[in-house]
Design a protein around this motif. Structure first.
Motif, short mmCIF file in Angstrom:
data_model
loop_
_atom_site.label_atom_id
_atom_site.label_comp_id
_atom_site.label_asym_id
_atom_site.label_seq_id
_atom_site.Cartn_x
_atom_site.Cartn_y
_atom_site.Cartn_z
N VAL A 56 3.34 2.58 3.07
CA VAL A 56 3.03 2.80 4.31
C VAL A 56 4.31 2.47 4.73
O VAL A 56 4.69 0.55 4.48
CB VAL A 56 1.48 1.83 4.00
CG1 VAL A 56 0.95 2.21 5.65
CG2 VAL A 56 0.40 3.02 3.27
N SER A 64 3.93 10.58 -2.62
CA SER A 64 3.28 8.99 -2.01
C SER A 64 5.22 8.17 -1.83
O SER A 64 6.07 8.94 -2.23
CB SER A 64 2.92 8.56 -3.67
OG SER A 64 3.74 7.80 -4.26
N ASP A 86 0.77 -1.26 0.21
CA ASP A 86 -0.08 -0.07 -0.21
C ASP A 86 1.01 1.33 0.38
O ASP A 86 1.79 1.51 0.70
CB ASP A 86 -0.60 -0.16 1.08
CG ASP A 86 -1.45 -0.58 1.14
OD1 ASP A 86 -2.71 -0.88 -0.08
OD2 ASP A 86 -2.48 -1.29 2.48
N TYR A 87 0.38 2.51 -0.47
CA TYR A 87 1.30 3.59 -0.61
C TYR A 87 0.03 4.65 -0.07
O TYR A 87 -0.80 4.68 0.27
CB TYR A 87 1.58 4.14 -2.04
CG TYR A 87 2.69 3.24 -2.77
CD1 TYR A 87 3.93 3.40 -2.69
CD2 TYR A 87 2.76 1.90 -3.30
CE1 TYR A 87 5.24 2.88 -3.21
CE2 TYR A 87 3.76 1.46 -3.26
CZ TYR A 87 5.34 1.17 -2.98
OH TYR A 87 5.98 1.19 -3.74
N GLU A 88 0.91 5.79 0.28
CA GLU A 88 0.15 6.59 1.08
C GLU A 88 0.40 8.30 -0.38
O GLU A 88 1.59 7.97 -0.21
CB GLU A 88 0.84 7.47 2.14
CG GLU A 88 0.10 8.25 3.15
CD GLU A 88 1.03 8.89 4.66
OE1 GLU A 88 0.81 10.22 4.55
OE2 GLU A 88 1.29 7.75 5.46
N THR A 89 -0.69 8.94 -0.85
CA THR A 89 -0.71 9.90 -1.40
C THR A 89 -1.16 10.69 -0.43
O THR A 89 -2.38 10.93 0.02
CB THR A 89 -1.27 9.30 -2.96
OG1 THR A 89 -2.58 9.11 -2.52
CG2 THR A 89 -0.53 8.12 -3.42
N ARG A 90 -0.86 11.71 -0.76
CA ARG A 90 -0.96 13.15 -0.65
C ARG A 90 -0.61 14.20 -1.40
O ARG A 90 0.27 14.13 -1.98
CB ARG A 90 -0.93 13.61 1.30
CG ARG A 90 1.01 14.32 1.64
CD ARG A 90 0.68 14.21 3.02
NE ARG A 90 2.47 13.66 3.18
CZ ARG A 90 2.91 13.64 4.36
NH1 ARG A 90 2.31 14.18 5.74
NH2 ARG A 90 3.91 13.78 4.61
#
Length: 145
Positions: A124, A121, A67-71
């Protein structure tokens, strides 16, 4: 018997099906086998069975979902970077609001008219879920064909 170009095995004991898979493959062209296994022990036994039945180029790939966190963050001012100022990618909400008001639009923009935000990104920190493996092998055609 001998009609398939490729075989996919998704079984609890794929090594028990290797002989039948070989028998189902055409012998006038290169045959291919792919096996899906959730445990490395299944991969080991299947790879040994493939080798024992004359398969070659046996390769295994791990399938791990990550999983990757993007913002979205405000884009640093290029002039500040050129002048040697420290670039901060953390949101500075008061500066963002000021730029928005100066531009007279609902969306902050730079001199070129491009958006002044950048999407980033990162993976996680904790891996969740379960890994699995795909094992591939080929069976060369018979020499007399």
């Amino acid at each position: 018997v001998g009609i398939a170009d490729a075989v996919f095995l998704d079984l609890p004991a794929p090594w028990d099906a290797v002989a039948a898979a070989k028998e189902s493959l055409r012998r006038d062209t290169t045959g291919r086998v792919c096996s899906f296994s959730p445990c490395i022990e299944q991969v080991q036994r299947t790879a040994l069975a493939l080798d024992e039945h004359g398969f070659s180029d046996i390769r295994m790939y791990e399938c791990l979902v990550k999983d990757y966190e993007t913002r979205t963050l405000p884009m640093p001012d290029i002039e500040e970077a050129i002048n040697g100022q420290k670039i901060n990618f953390k949101p500075n909400w008061s500066e963002r609001k000021k730029r928005k008001l100066e531009s007279g639009s609902g969306t902050p923009t730079g001199e070129s008219g491009a958006s002044s935000e950048i999407m980033i990104s990162k993976p996680v920190d904790q891996a969740r879920g379960h890994t699995s493996y795909l094992t591939f092998a080929i069976l060369a055609p018979e020499a007399n064909n």
